[in-house]
Design an enzyme around this catalytic site. Structure first.
Site, PDB file in Angstrom:
ATOM      1  N   LYS A  23       8.929  -9.700  -6.234  1.00 44.43           N
ATOM      2  CA  LYS A  23       9.679  -8.479  -6.582  1.00 44.43           C
ATOM      3  C   LYS A  23      10.755  -8.184  -5.536  1.00 44.43           C
ATOM      4  CE  LYS A  23       6.140  -5.594  -6.731  1.00 44.43           C
ATOM      5  NZ  LYS A  23       4.947  -6.435  -6.510  1.00 44.43           N
ATOM      6  N   ARG A  98       3.525   2.331  -9.713  1.00 42.42           N
ATOM      7  CA  ARG A  98       2.333   1.495  -9.615  1.00 42.42           C
ATOM      8  C   ARG A  98       1.149   2.135 -10.327  1.00 42.42           C
ATOM      9  NH1 ARG A  98       4.065  -1.111  -4.517  1.00 42.42           N
ATOM     10  NH2 ARG A  98       2.707  -2.832  -3.981  1.00 42.42           N
ATOM     11  N   ARG A 135       3.091 -15.959   3.796  1.00 47.74           N
ATOM     12  CA  ARG A 135       4.317 -15.148   3.907  1.00 47.74           C
ATOM     13  C   ARG A 135       4.527 -14.636   5.333  1.00 47.74           C
ATOM     14  NH1 ARG A 135       5.274 -10.409  -0.373  1.00 47.74           N
ATOM     15  NH2 ARG A 135       3.359  -9.487   0.473  1.00 47.74           N
ATOM     16  N   ARG A 167       2.974  -9.623   7.816  1.00 48.33           N
ATOM     17  CA  ARG A 167       2.839  -8.184   7.555  1.00 48.33           C
ATOM     18  C   ARG A 167       1.418  -7.741   7.860  1.00 48.33           C
ATOM     19  NH1 ARG A 167       5.395  -6.696   1.681  1.00 48.33           N
ATOM     20  NH2 ARG A 167       3.377  -5.674   1.496  1.00 48.33           N
ATOM     21  N   ARG A 178      -5.535  -5.364  -2.864  1.00 55.76           N
ATOM     22  CA  ARG A 178      -4.289  -5.044  -3.574  1.00 55.76           C
ATOM     23  C   ARG A 178      -4.268  -5.702  -4.953  1.00 55.76           C
ATOM     24  NH1 ARG A 178      -0.895  -7.192   1.028  1.00 55.76           N
ATOM     25  NH2 ARG A 178       0.987  -6.954  -0.204  1.00 55.76           N
TER      26      ARG A 178
HETATM   27  P1  AMP Z   1       4.883  -3.398  -1.262  1.00 49.73           P
HETATM   28  O1  AMP Z   1       5.844  -3.722  -0.187  1.00 49.73           O
HETATM   29  O2  AMP Z   1       5.555  -2.975  -2.532  1.00 49.73           O
HETATM   30  O3  AMP Z   1       3.845  -4.478  -1.477  1.00 49.73           O
HETATM   31  O4  AMP Z   1       4.071  -2.092  -0.779  1.00 49.73           O
HETATM   32  C1  AMP Z   1       3.276  -2.131   0.382  1.00 49.73           C
HETATM   33  C2  AMP Z   1       2.249  -1.007   0.348  1.00 49.73           C
HETATM   34  O5  AMP Z   1       2.926   0.266   0.296  1.00 49.73           O
HETATM   35  C3  AMP Z   1       1.320  -1.004  -0.849  1.00 49.73           C
HETATM   36  O6  AMP Z   1       0.215  -1.892  -0.701  1.00 49.73           O
HETATM   37  C4  AMP Z   1       0.898   0.470  -0.877  1.00 49.73           C
HETATM   38  O7  AMP Z   1      -0.053   0.738   0.147  1.00 49.73           O
HETATM   39  C5  AMP Z   1       2.194   1.179  -0.503  1.00 49.73           C
HETATM   40  N1  AMP Z   1       3.001   1.484  -1.707  1.00 49.73           N
HETATM   41  C6  AMP Z   1       4.243   1.003  -2.017  1.00 49.73           C
HETATM   42  N2  AMP Z   1       4.679   1.483  -3.190  1.00 49.73           N
HETATM   43  C7  AMP Z   1       3.674   2.270  -3.651  1.00 49.73           C
HETATM   44  C8  AMP Z   1       3.496   3.028  -4.843  1.00 49.73           C
HETATM   45  N3  AMP Z   1       4.428   3.066  -5.810  1.00 49.73           N
HETATM   46  N4  AMP Z   1       2.336   3.741  -4.984  1.00 49.73           N
HETATM   47  C9  AMP Z   1       1.387   3.720  -4.030  1.00 49.73           C
HETATM   48  N5  AMP Z   1       1.483   3.000  -2.901  1.00 49.73           N
HETATM   49  C10 AMP Z   1       2.607   2.280  -2.697  1.00 49.73           C
END
Ligand code: AMP
Length: 230
Positions: A23, A98, A135, A167, A178
């Site tokens: 993404k 999400r 990653r 990360r 996740r």
């Molecule tokens: P990502 O970089 O999109 O994988 O997001 C990393 C982390 O940020 C996720 O595992 C969640 O803990 C938090 N996060 C990001 N976007 C959301 C969302 N829309 N709703 C809830 N938590 C989020």
């Protein structure tokens, strides 16, 4: 005097998909290609955490354990980004919505400027596990690498010279959580957009260039109704 040409309408997109589906990579490319902002809730939280703001520290507690940040916090952050007529100028949302509640709230925030497409990046789970385990990300600019595709010099970012590292939430435990959460909370979002008639699927198991080509063709076809194939 000739009428001024109406400027073309810019796409309003949501990218969906499991962690590691690509993404972030594809959202950056789409944003550049169409000249629209890339809105990543994950990046916003990571930046806020690095800056040590109360919002960032709050979010980091959830993120590092692989939990979702509570809906009211995330929705507030997105609403700030899309306030006023900003949504009308196009955007690509990455990592939001999400949950079904977030999807409903996004419709409310967008008002008359509803989404054009919600695109689900399809990748088998075994492929995303390999992608996430290897990653590595630049702590400074967010450029993404992999153990199979490292930067040229000793884990120093090719783009900005920043430190390239894993990360905090890419540990095996957090990744499994996740993926479970994705099944539980995010599949209903896909259902939601299927019912609204704006869901599209793109096979994202290939190389990023190939996936991007498919995405751009899909988005272009949306704006050319003759070629539209949802
Ligand atoms: P990502 O970089 O999109 O994988 O997001 C990393 C982390 O940020 C996720 O595992 C969640 O803990 C938090 N996060 C990001 N976007 C959301 C969302 N829309 N709703 C809830 N938590 C989020």
């Amino acid at each position: 005097m000739p009428e001024p040409t109406a400027s073309p309408r810019l796409p309003r997109l949501v990218l969906l998909g499991k962690q590691g589906a690509g993404k972030g990579t594809q959202a950056v490319r789409l944003a550049e290609h169409y000249g629209i902002p890339h809105l990543s809730t994950g990046d916003m939280f990571r930046e806020a955490a690095a800056a040590g703001t109360p919002l960032g520290l709050d979010a980091k507690g959830f993120m590092d354990r692989g939990f979702l940040v509570p809906d009211d916090i995330v929705i507030g952050v997105v609403e700030e980004q899309l306030a006023g007529d900003r949504a009308a100028k196009g955007f690509v949302l990455d990592g939001f919505p999400r949950t079904r509640h977030q999807a409903e709230e996004l419709d409310r925030i967008l008002g008359p400027n509803q989404l054009d497409l919600a695109i689900d990046l399809d990748v088998p789970t075994e492929v995303v596990l390999h992608r996430i385990a290897g990653r590595r990300v630049c702590a400074n600019c967010g450029a993404v690498y992999h153990l199979d595709n490292p930067p040229e010099h000793d884990w120093t970012c090719d783009v900005c010279g920043g430190k390239v590292e894993q990360r905090d939430d890419d540990t095996e435990d957090a990744v499994m959580r996740r993926l479970e959460l994705y099944e539980m909370k995010t599949l209903p979002v896909i259902q939601y957009y299927r019912r609204s008639g704006i869901l599209a699927h793109v096979d994202a198991s290939d190389e990023p260039d190939e996936v991007f080509k498919r995405l751009a063709e899909l988005v272009d076809s949306y704006f050319d109704p003759g070629a539209r194939a949802l």
